[in-house]
Design an enzyme around this catalytic site. Structure first.
Site, PDB file in Angstrom:
ATOM      1  N   LYS A 244      -7.099   3.244  -2.730  1.00  0.00           N
ATOM      2  CA  LYS A 244      -7.398   3.202  -1.294  1.00  0.00           C
ATOM      3  C   LYS A 244      -7.687   4.612  -0.810  1.00  0.00           C
ATOM      4  O   LYS A 244      -7.007   5.565  -1.202  1.00  0.00           O
ATOM      5  CB  LYS A 244      -6.205   2.586  -0.564  1.00  0.00           C
ATOM      6  CG  LYS A 244      -6.309   2.550   0.959  1.00  0.00           C
ATOM      7  CD  LYS A 244      -5.081   1.867   1.556  1.00  0.00           C
ATOM      8  CE  LYS A 244      -5.030   1.983   3.068  1.00  0.00           C
ATOM      9  NZ  LYS A 244      -3.831   1.325   3.645  1.00  0.00           N
TER      10      LYS A 244
ATOM     11  N   ASP B 139       0.866  -1.185   0.000  1.00  0.00           N
ATOM     12  CA  ASP B 139       0.000   0.000   0.000  1.00  0.00           C
ATOM     13  C   ASP B 139       0.899   1.230   0.000  1.00  0.00           C
ATOM     14  O   ASP B 139       1.592   1.495   0.987  1.00  0.00           O
ATOM     15  CB  ASP B 139      -0.884   0.035   1.252  1.00  0.00           C
ATOM     16  CG  ASP B 139      -1.987  -1.015   1.260  1.00  0.00           C
ATOM     17  OD1 ASP B 139      -1.904  -1.971   0.450  1.00  0.00           O
ATOM     18  OD2 ASP B 139      -2.908  -0.886   2.080  1.00  0.00           O
TER      19      ASP B 139
ATOM     20  N   LYS C 144     -10.257   0.062  -1.667  1.00  0.00           N
ATOM     21  CA  LYS C 144     -10.046  -0.221  -0.250  1.00  0.00           C
ATOM     22  C   LYS C 144     -10.473   0.982   0.574  1.00  0.00           C
ATOM     23  O   LYS C 144      -9.967   2.088   0.384  1.00  0.00           O
ATOM     24  CB  LYS C 144      -8.580  -0.562   0.023  1.00  0.00           C
ATOM     25  CG  LYS C 144      -8.282  -0.850   1.503  1.00  0.00           C
ATOM     26  CD  LYS C 144      -6.851  -1.319   1.695  1.00  0.00           C
ATOM     27  CE  LYS C 144      -6.493  -1.451   3.172  1.00  0.00           C
ATOM     28  NZ  LYS C 144      -5.099  -1.935   3.379  1.00  0.00           N
TER      29      LYS C 144
END
Length: 226
Positions: free
Chosen positions: A157, A95, A186
């Site tokens: 995300k 990430d 996400k």
């Protein structure tokens, strides 16, 4: 996602501990909880990856690590190097935080190159790109998602969980509309109970970043933290 039952919710959760003062004991507990409840992954800082990987050896739980976290303002080469080293240490997902300042300045080629450098370093390892939506206007969120879609990252995300606020239903729905059906979304930051988790999934999220996974899958009220 076809089901919002506890087992399906568990498989949508990255069980997260990103605090600067996280101890080995806490990381061990995080990993044990992920095994017990069937979470998709644990999400930790890169220095914790080797330990987490040892704790999870032989299990289906993946190790996810953050890169360029939480500001996203480092050199692209540093982010790419961190990603490569972290994968070599055992990370199975990355990430990264995009360069928020460049995005807000309209330096879209630079934003693209920054993400592309990390994407290349990841190889076949899935890359999620953190937008930090609370710092962006709608046009900036859309452009970031367009860049991520064009590059073919695995996920976009919402948030680091370390800024002004976390995921919102509106942002998740917007991100889903822009990236389409083939890229994951996400939701992270503020997902602390089963009602919020289900609402995020219904809005378009396919993964949840949270430190409240146990509260979510057991329905035991509202969790604390990330």
């Amino acid at each position: 996602m076809n089901s919002l039952e506890p087992a399906a919710l568990a498989q949508a959760i990255d069980h997260t501990l990103l605090a600067a003062d996280a101890s080995r004991e806490q990381i061990a507990t995080l990993c044990a909880e992920a095994r017990e409840h069937g979470f998709y992954s644990v999400c930790v800082n890169s220095s914790q990856v080797p330990f987490a990987a040892r704790q999870l050896a032989g299990s289906a739980v993946k190790v996810c690590a953050v890169v360029g976290f939480p500001l996203g303002a480092g050199l692209s080469a540093s982010k790419a190097s961190e990603a490569a080293l972290t994968i070599a240490a055992g990370a199975q997902e990355i990430d990264m935080v995009l360069n928020i300042g460049w995005l807000k300045d309209g330096l879209f080629d630079e934003v693209r190159d920054d993400i592309a450098a990390v994407l290349q370093a990841c190889g076949k390892v899935p890359l999620k790109v953190i937008l930090e939506t609370c710092l962006l206007d709608e046009a900036q969120k859309v452009r970031a998602c367009e860049i991520c879609r064009e590059l073919g990252v695995a996920f976009v995300k919402t948030s680091t969980g370390f800024s002004r606020s976390g995921a919102t239903l509106e942002d998740v729905a917007l991100m889903r509309r822009v990236v389409g059906p083939d890229i994951g979304v996400k939701a992270s930051g503020g997902v602390r109970d089963v009602a919020t988790a289900r609402a995020m999934i219904e809005a378009g999220a396919t993964r949840l970043g949270t430190s409240s996974g146990i509260a979510i899958v057991t329905g035991a009220g509202t969790g604390a933290g990330y």
